[in-house]
Write a protein that holds these residues in place. Structure first.
Motif, short mmCIF file in Angstrom:
data_model
loop_
_atom_site.label_atom_id
_atom_site.label_comp_id
_atom_site.label_asym_id
_atom_site.label_seq_id
_atom_site.Cartn_x
_atom_site.Cartn_y
_atom_site.Cartn_z
N LEU A 158 0.93 -1.14 -0.04
CA LEU A 158 -0.09 0.06 -0.02
C LEU A 158 0.77 1.41 -0.13
N LEU A 159 1.84 1.31 0.61
CA LEU A 159 2.72 2.52 1.01
C LEU A 159 3.75 2.41 0.02
N ASP A 160 4.64 3.68 0.06
CA ASP A 160 5.78 3.85 -0.81
C ASP A 160 6.92 3.08 -0.09
N GLU A 161 8.32 3.28 -0.49
CA GLU A 161 9.39 2.56 -0.01
C GLU A 161 9.68 2.95 1.37
N THR A 162 9.13 4.40 1.85
CA THR A 162 9.45 4.93 3.05
C THR A 162 8.78 4.22 4.18
N MET A 163 7.71 3.62 3.77
CA MET A 163 6.87 3.00 4.68
C MET A 163 6.48 3.95 5.61
N ALA A 164 6.19 5.08 5.33
CA ALA A 164 5.58 6.43 6.45
C ALA A 164 4.06 5.95 6.09
N TYR A 165 3.32 5.97 7.21
CA TYR A 165 1.86 5.88 7.25
C TYR A 165 1.39 6.83 7.79
N SER A 166 1.64 8.17 7.27
CA SER A 166 1.23 9.45 7.86
C SER A 166 1.09 10.36 6.69
N CYS A 167 0.58 11.77 7.03
CA CYS A 167 0.32 12.77 6.15
C CYS A 167 1.76 13.05 5.44
N GLY A 168 1.99 13.01 4.18
CA GLY A 168 3.32 13.62 3.35
C GLY A 168 3.14 15.23 3.33
N GLN A 303 -0.53 15.48 14.43
CA GLN A 303 -1.62 14.84 14.91
C GLN A 303 -2.90 15.30 14.03
N MET A 304 -3.72 14.31 13.76
CA MET A 304 -5.18 14.75 13.38
C MET A 304 -6.13 15.52 14.30
N SER A 305 -6.95 16.32 13.67
CA SER A 305 -7.84 17.01 14.52
C SER A 305 -9.31 16.98 13.72
N ARG A 306 -10.14 17.30 14.69
CA ARG A 306 -11.35 17.55 14.10
C ARG A 306 -12.08 18.97 14.63
N GLY A 307 -12.96 19.63 13.63
CA GLY A 307 -13.71 20.52 14.03
C GLY A 307 -14.55 20.39 15.39
N SER A 308 -14.84 21.58 16.21
CA SER A 308 -15.59 21.63 17.21
C SER A 308 -17.04 21.18 16.99
N ASN A 309 -17.68 21.28 15.94
CA ASN A 309 -18.74 20.96 15.43
C ASN A 309 -18.96 20.15 14.15
N MET A 350 -1.62 21.17 7.59
CA MET A 350 -1.29 20.27 6.61
C MET A 350 -2.59 19.37 6.05
N ARG A 351 -3.80 19.92 6.09
CA ARG A 351 -4.90 19.23 5.93
C ARG A 351 -4.65 18.78 4.26
N GLU A 352 -4.53 20.05 3.32
CA GLU A 352 -4.75 19.50 2.11
C GLU A 352 -3.76 18.67 1.48
N HIS A 353 -2.47 18.54 2.29
CA HIS A 353 -1.41 17.50 2.09
C HIS A 353 -1.89 16.13 2.52
N ARG A 399 -13.61 18.54 7.57
CA ARG A 399 -14.18 17.82 8.84
C ARG A 399 -13.16 17.31 9.71
N MET A 400 -12.11 17.04 9.07
CA MET A 400 -10.86 16.60 9.94
C MET A 400 -9.51 17.28 9.20
N GLY A 401 -8.82 17.56 10.27
CA GLY A 401 -7.49 18.48 10.08
C GLY A 401 -6.23 17.43 10.43
N VAL A 402 -5.06 17.92 9.89
CA VAL A 402 -3.95 17.34 10.63
C VAL A 402 -2.87 18.48 10.74
N ASP A 403 -2.07 18.69 11.70
CA ASP A 403 -1.11 19.56 12.05
C ASP A 403 0.05 19.29 12.81
N GLN A 404 1.26 19.87 12.36
CA GLN A 404 2.48 19.73 13.32
C GLN A 404 2.54 20.68 14.11
N ILE A 405 2.87 20.41 15.35
CA ILE A 405 2.89 21.02 16.55
C ILE A 405 4.08 21.10 17.02
N VAL A 406 5.08 22.16 17.30
CA VAL A 406 6.30 22.08 17.86
C VAL A 406 6.32 22.84 18.98
#
Length: 430
Positions: A158-168, A303-309, A350-353, A399-406
């Motif tokens: 399913l994945l590419d050679e990096t085996m990264a199972y998360s948002c690119g 981490q993935m997120s969702r809107g309050s509503n 990074m939602r659109e990613h 309806r869902m988002g994903v973000d990098q928090i430093v």
């Protein structure tokens, strides 16, 4: 009986009464009858069992079960069909009429005539069946195993050679730029945000198949400790460590984050693992991230997120993909990290990613459909088709988002050791 009469017409009349408007899809029933808009997505009901399932389990989960078992199918683009149905539900959700007692009686009569009355169909075999206390260590291990121990061969296909199972992190529109490139760019971005330098110590919490652990060691020469709850993942990473000669730089352990004892790391990463922690348990998780860091050390939480509503994972995801998953609005996660003593220094959406990432996985699934069926069976393959198509749509529609928090653990004197600007985090444009 003509194709415009029969079961499909009865169902359309009944559904439009409860929806309070025209059906957004066209129906084709098991008796060959059709009804509904000619230019709408075509939903095929292959048996009365689908109706029985929906009577026992109305809503998203019943529809998902019927699709997984093949009792319901969709002709054409599944994403377009889901987009149409979700849009109709969004528009009519606040305006659907409340059925009267007479309406319910007529509906019951229609159900009898259509043969929908009967015993409850069993749930598909691919549904997660967990026991024990919510987010106990044993239950969390079982939840992770349900999803991630499907097989390394499945994820390798399913994945590419990096085996990264998360948002690119997609940095180019060039035709030659693909999923593996986006993952490598994401891994490099994480390393830069963490300020990794040779000799530093990195703790990778929820390391998956080792994409970040291996990349950080190979390209930034850091000492990495990866932890996972999945035996399949641990064994895979250990094999790759040996293949790449990284035994002196990378170790991977089968461990719960609650069992981490050592600390003093220069950096901590956790990529799309926090969604599995649980709502009540997240403050302790955030405290662990803080405790693992030395003063001045950085943590990156993707981490993935969702809107309050806005609904996020939903009943299907929690039953078939990620049991006990919990997502919250981004601001709530930031507050929890701050309460643990971390100072948040940057957030990148990074939602659109993720839309592009998931669509790439879905293309691979469809391109190798027969191979996936031979590997895991048609039911599980259909689970993944629905999961990927629905997931991409959820990110597309926000309806869902994903973000990098430093964030950083400041010293007792308040020193962060952070750069004045984040310019070093990003590659300069050629």
């Amino acid at each position: 009986m003509t194709r415009e009469h029969g079961a499909a017409q009865q169902l359309t009349t009944l559904l439009e009464q409860f929806l309070g408007g025209p059906l957004p899809v066209r129906l084709c029933a098991w008796d060959g009858s059709e009804a509904g808009p000619q230019d709408a997505p075509l939903v095929v009901l292959r048996s009365r069992r689908a109706l029985r399932r929906l009577l026992w389990q109305p809503g998203e989960l019943g529809l998902a079960q019927a699709y997984i078992t093949g009792e319901i199918d969709l002709e054409g683009d599944l994403g377009d069909a889901l987009r149409t149905m979700w849009g109709a539900a969004r528009e009519r959700g606040l305006h659907a009429p409340k059925p009267s007692t007479a309406d319910r009686l007529r509906a019951a009569g229609s159900a009898v005539r259509l043969g929908a009355i009967g015993p409850r169909p069993p749930a598909p075999a691919s549904e997660a069946r967990l026991g024990g206390k919510l987010h106990s260590k044993s239950r969390d291990r079982a939840a992770i195993s349900h999803h991630y121990d499907l097989s390394n061969d499945f994820y390798r296909l399913l994945l590419d050679e990096t085996m990264a199972y998360s948002c690119g992190y997609w940095t180019s529109e060039e035709e030659s730029y693909g999923p593996a490139d986006s993952q490598r760019d994401k891994l490099e971005l994480i390393c830069r945000k963490l300020g990794l330098e040779p000799g530093m110590r990195l703790l990778d919490v929820g390391c998956g198949w080792g994409s970040l652990s291996l990349y950080a060691a190979e390209h930034h020469k850091v000492q990495v400790t990866g932890v996972t709850l999945s035996r399949e993942q641990r064994d895979f990473v250990r094999t790759r460590i040996r293949e790449r000669g990284l035994e002196d730089l990378v170790t991977v352990e089968l461990s719960d984050y609650r069992d981490l004892a050592d600390g003093g790391y220069d950096a901590v990463s956790t990529v799309e693992m926090g969604e599995h922690v649980g709502d009540a348990e997240y403050p302790a998780f955030a405290a662990t991230l803080h405790r693992m860091l030395r003063p001045g050390g950085r943590v990156l939480v993707q981490q993935m997120s969702r809107g309050s509503n806005a609904p996020g994972g939903g009943a299907f995801i929690e039953s078939y993909i990620a049991p006990d998953m919990h997502m919250r609005p981004l601001g709530d996660t930031v507050s929890l990290l701050e309460r643990a003593g971390l100072e948040v220094r940057g957030v990148e959406a990074m939602r659109e990613h993720y839309v592009r990432t998931i669509r790439a996985w879905h293309r691979t699934l469809e391109d190798h459909w027969d191979e996936f069926i031979a590997m895991v069976g048609e039911e599980t393959a259909r689970v993944w088709r629905l999961y990927l198509v629905g997931g991409a749509l959820a990110f597309e529609e926000s309806r869902m988002g994903v973000d990098q928090i430093v964030a950083v653990r400041p010293s007792d004197a308040g020193m962060s050791n952070m750069p004045a600007t984040p310019r070093a985090w990003y590659r300069e444009e050629a």
